[in-house]
Write a protein that holds these residues in place. Structure first.
Motif, mmCIF file in Angstrom:
data_model
loop_
_atom_site.group_PDB
_atom_site.id
_atom_site.type_symbol
_atom_site.label_atom_id
_atom_site.label_comp_id
_atom_site.label_asym_id
_atom_site.label_seq_id
_atom_site.Cartn_x
_atom_site.Cartn_y
_atom_site.Cartn_z
ATOM 1 N N ARG A 145 1.908 1.922 -3.504
ATOM 2 C CA ARG A 145 0.808 2.355 -4.357
ATOM 3 C C ARG A 145 0.394 3.791 -4.047
ATOM 4 O O ARG A 145 -0.118 4.497 -4.913
ATOM 5 C CB ARG A 145 -0.391 1.415 -4.165
ATOM 6 C CG ARG A 145 -0.232 0.064 -4.832
ATOM 7 C CD ARG A 145 -1.494 -0.766 -4.673
ATOM 8 N NE ARG A 145 -1.608 -1.322 -3.328
ATOM 9 C CZ ARG A 145 -2.746 -1.613 -2.738
ATOM 10 N NH1 ARG A 145 -3.901 -1.363 -3.346
ATOM 11 N NH2 ARG A 145 -2.758 -2.147 -1.526
ATOM 12 N N GLU A 171 -2.608 -1.347 6.074
ATOM 13 C CA GLU A 171 -2.764 -2.484 5.174
ATOM 14 C C GLU A 171 -3.090 -3.764 5.950
ATOM 15 O O GLU A 171 -3.924 -4.573 5.514
ATOM 16 C CB GLU A 171 -1.487 -2.663 4.355
ATOM 17 C CG GLU A 171 -1.615 -3.653 3.218
ATOM 18 C CD GLU A 171 -0.460 -3.565 2.250
ATOM 19 O OE1 GLU A 171 -0.627 -4.004 1.099
ATOM 20 O OE2 GLU A 171 0.624 -3.064 2.627
ATOM 21 N N LEU A 190 0.822 -1.207 0.000
ATOM 22 C CA LEU A 190 0.000 0.000 0.000
ATOM 23 C C LEU A 190 0.855 1.255 0.000
ATOM 24 O O LEU A 190 0.544 2.234 -0.699
ATOM 25 C CB LEU A 190 -0.925 -0.014 1.226
ATOM 26 C CG LEU A 190 -1.835 1.204 1.414
ATOM 27 C CD1 LEU A 190 -2.777 1.355 0.236
ATOM 28 C CD2 LEU A 190 -2.597 1.099 2.725
ATOM 29 N N THR A 225 -8.368 2.323 -1.498
ATOM 30 C CA THR A 225 -8.764 0.912 -1.391
ATOM 31 C C THR A 225 -10.275 0.715 -1.353
ATOM 32 O O THR A 225 -10.761 -0.402 -1.546
ATOM 33 C CB THR A 225 -8.166 0.289 -0.111
ATOM 34 O OG1 THR A 225 -8.672 0.988 1.040
ATOM 35 C CG2 THR A 225 -6.651 0.384 -0.122
ATOM 36 N N ALA A 277 -5.685 6.412 2.020
ATOM 37 C CA ALA A 277 -5.638 4.952 1.890
ATOM 38 C C ALA A 277 -7.050 4.383 1.800
ATOM 39 O O ALA A 277 -7.322 3.463 1.005
ATOM 40 C CB ALA A 277 -4.885 4.349 3.071
#
Length: 433
Positions: free
Chosen positions: A19, A211, A16, A181, A177
Motif C-alpha cells: 500500500r 504492520e 502495508l 494508517t 506509515a
C-alpha cells in the motif's frame, strides 16, 4: 442449509509495504544520489532517454519500485520476470511480445529480478534484443555484478549502486506509515530507534514489522526495547559467505588489524561470526596476517594465531571463538612489519633473473674424493668457531653481486635485528678490506 461464512474478504488484505509503494520517483527514500533531478537516473527520465541498467543493492531498498517508476515515467510497458522461476522459453515469449508491441510504437522495459541467478547462456539471450532496442533491460541484483554477470551483458548496461536505507530514511518510512494508517507506533523513543536498527537498512522488512506492531491491542504505556524484542524478531544480518559480503568483511578485519585498531577489528570479527562465517576460515586468515603483516616485528604472533586455531578446533563454538578474538586483539596491537614479505618477493625476482647459478664451492659438501678435488668445501669457515660467531663469508653465487632483500624496520623485535645486521655488515666490511 445455512450459508457458510466466507474465508476471506471480497478484496484480500494488501500488505502495508504494498500500500505504501511509491507512485512517483521523488517518493523513493534513501536513493537521492540516483533519482534526484541532477542525478544519473533523474536526468535520464527528464530527457526520456532510458538505457539498460543493473540496479545493485541490498534487499528492501527499492529496486523493483524504481524499475516500475522508470517504466511509467518513460511510457514503457513494464514486463517483470524473476530469474528464480523463468527459463529461456519464458524469455522467448517475452521477447516476442516486446517485438509485437514495438510494431505499434510501444516500448518495453523488461525488469529481471535477481538477474544474477541466470546462467551465462541465459544472460546472452538478452544481448540482441538490448542492442536493437526491442527492450530496455533493467536487472536487479543483491550480488556484485562484476562477479555474477558476464562481460558482454555488463558492457551493454550501466550499473547503479543503491544504498542501504539509513536511519533517517527508515524513520521517514515509519512516519509515512503512521500517516497512512492513522495509528502511531506504540513505542517509546528508544524502542523506536531500536526498531530501525533491527531493520538493518531493509525498508520492506521495516514496514512488515510496523504492520505487526500496529496490529497489537492498544496499550496505555508505550513499549520499551525489551518488550519490542519479545514481539519482533531481529532481521538476520546481511552477509553472503561466498561472495561480496564475505570479501568485504574479511578485508575490513584485515585492514583494521593492519591499522592497529583492535576495537574495529573485534567489530568486524563479530559481524563475520554473527553472519555465519566459518571461524576456521578466520583462523587461517589470522595465521597469514601474522606472517605477512607482522613477521619478524613479533615472531610470537604466528604462535598466537596457531594456538587460537588449535583452541577453536578443540572447543568449537561459542567457547573457541574467544581464542580467535584474543588472537585478533594480539595481532591488532602487535608491531607491524612487511620486511620479510618484501624481502621474499625480491628474492623471487632475483631467482627468476639469475637462473641456475651454482652456490659458491666453499659452502658445498664434499662426500666424494672427486668433489674434494674440485674444491667443494675448501676454505669453509664454521661460523660458531670464529671470534665473533660470524665469518663474513660470501654465500651468494660467485657470478652474482651481493643483494639486500631483507630490510628490517625499527618496529618491535626487528629493531634488535636491525642493530645485529648493522654490526655484521661492519664486520663483513672489515674482513673484505
Amino acid at each position: 442449509m445455512e450459508p457458510t461464512l466466507p474465508l476471506f474478504d471480497d478484496e484480500p488484505h494488501r500488505p502495508l509495504a504494498d500500500r505504501m509503494r511509491p507512485t512517483e520517483l521523488d517518493q523513493v527514500v534513501g536513493q537521492e544520489h540516483l533519482l534526484a533531478p541532477e542525478a544519473p537516473l533523474g536526468r535520464m527520465v527528464a530527457q526520456q532517454r532510458l538505457v539498460s541498467a543493473v540496479l545493485w543493492g541490498p534487499p528492501g531498498v527499492g529496486k523493483t519500485t524504481i524499475a516500475r517508476l522508470l517504466a511509467d515515467r518513460s511510457n514503457l510497458h513494464f514486463e517483470p520476470v524473476s530469474a528464480t522461476f523463468a527459463g529461456v522459453a519464458d524469455l522467448r515469449k517475452v521477447f516476442a511480445a516486446a517485438q509485437q508491441r514495438r510494431t505499434v510504437g510501444q516500448g518495453t522495459l523488461l525488469f529481471v529480478d535477481e538477474i544474477h541467478r541466470f546462467n551465462r547462456a541465459q544472460q546472452d539471450s538478452f544481448l540482441p534484443y538490448v542492442e536493437d532496442g526491442t527492450i530496455v533491460l533493467v536487472g536487479a541484483t543483491t550480488e556484485n555484478p562484476s562477479f555474477e554477470l558476464n562481460g558482454a551483458l555488463l558492457s551493454r548496461t550501466q550499473v547503479f549502486v543503491l544504498r542501504r536505507l539509513d536511519e533517517a530514511a527508515l524513520e521517514s518510512l515509519i512516519e509515512r506509515a503512521e500517516e497512512l494508517t492513522g495509528r502511531l507506533l506504540p513505542l517509546d523513543e528508544t524502542a523506536r530507534h531500536a526498531l530501525t536498527a533491527m531493520a538493518d537498512g531493509d525498508g520492506r522488512y521495516l514496514l512488515n514489522m510496523v504492520e505487526q506492531l500496529q496490529a497489537l491491542p492498544t496499550t496505555e504505556q508505550p513499549l520499551d526495547t525489551t518488550a519490542l524484542a519479545r514481539l519482533v524478531q531481529q532481521r538476520a544480518p546481511l552477509y553472503d559467505k561466498s561472495q561480496e559480503g564475505h570479501y568485504n568483511l574479511i578485508s575490513a578485519l584485515h585492514k583494521s588489524m593492519r591499522g592497529s585498531d583492535p576495537d574495529a577489528a573485534l567489530y568486524w570479527l563479530a559481524r563475520m561470526l554473527d553472519g555465519g562465517e566459518d571461524p576456521l576460515f578466520v583462523a587461517r586468515r589470522l595465521v597469514r596476517f601474522a606472517n605477512e603483516d607482522i613477521g619478524m616485528a613479533d615472531p610470537h604472533a604466528v604462535q598466537q594465531t596457531l594456538a587460537a586455531w588449535d583452541v577453536y578446533e578443540r572447543l568449537g563454538s561459542p567457547e573457541g571463538e574467544l581464542a580467535i578474538a584474543q588472537a585478533v586483539v594480539y595481532l591488532a596491537t602487535a608491531p607491524k612489519s612487511i620486511a620479510v614479505y618484501r624481502g621474499f618477493s625480491a628474492a623471487h625476482r632475483s631467482a627468476e633473473r639469475t637462473g641456475s647459478l651454482m652456490p659458491p664451492a666453499h659452502i658445498l659438501n664434499a662426500p666424494t674424493r672427486l668433489m674434494k678435488k674440485l674444491g667443494y668445501g675448501k676454505d669453509y669457515q664454521y661460523d660458531p668457531d670464529t671470534t665473533d660467531g660470524f665469518s663474513g663469508a660470501n654465500y651468494f653465487p660467485d657470478d652474482m653481486d651481493r643483494e639486500a632483500y631483507y630490510k628490517p624496520t625499527r618496529n618491535g623485535y626487528e629493531s634488535q635485528i636491525t642493530e645485529r645486521l648493522r654490526q655484521w655488515a661492519a664486520l663483513r666490511a672489515g674482513i673484505t678490506k
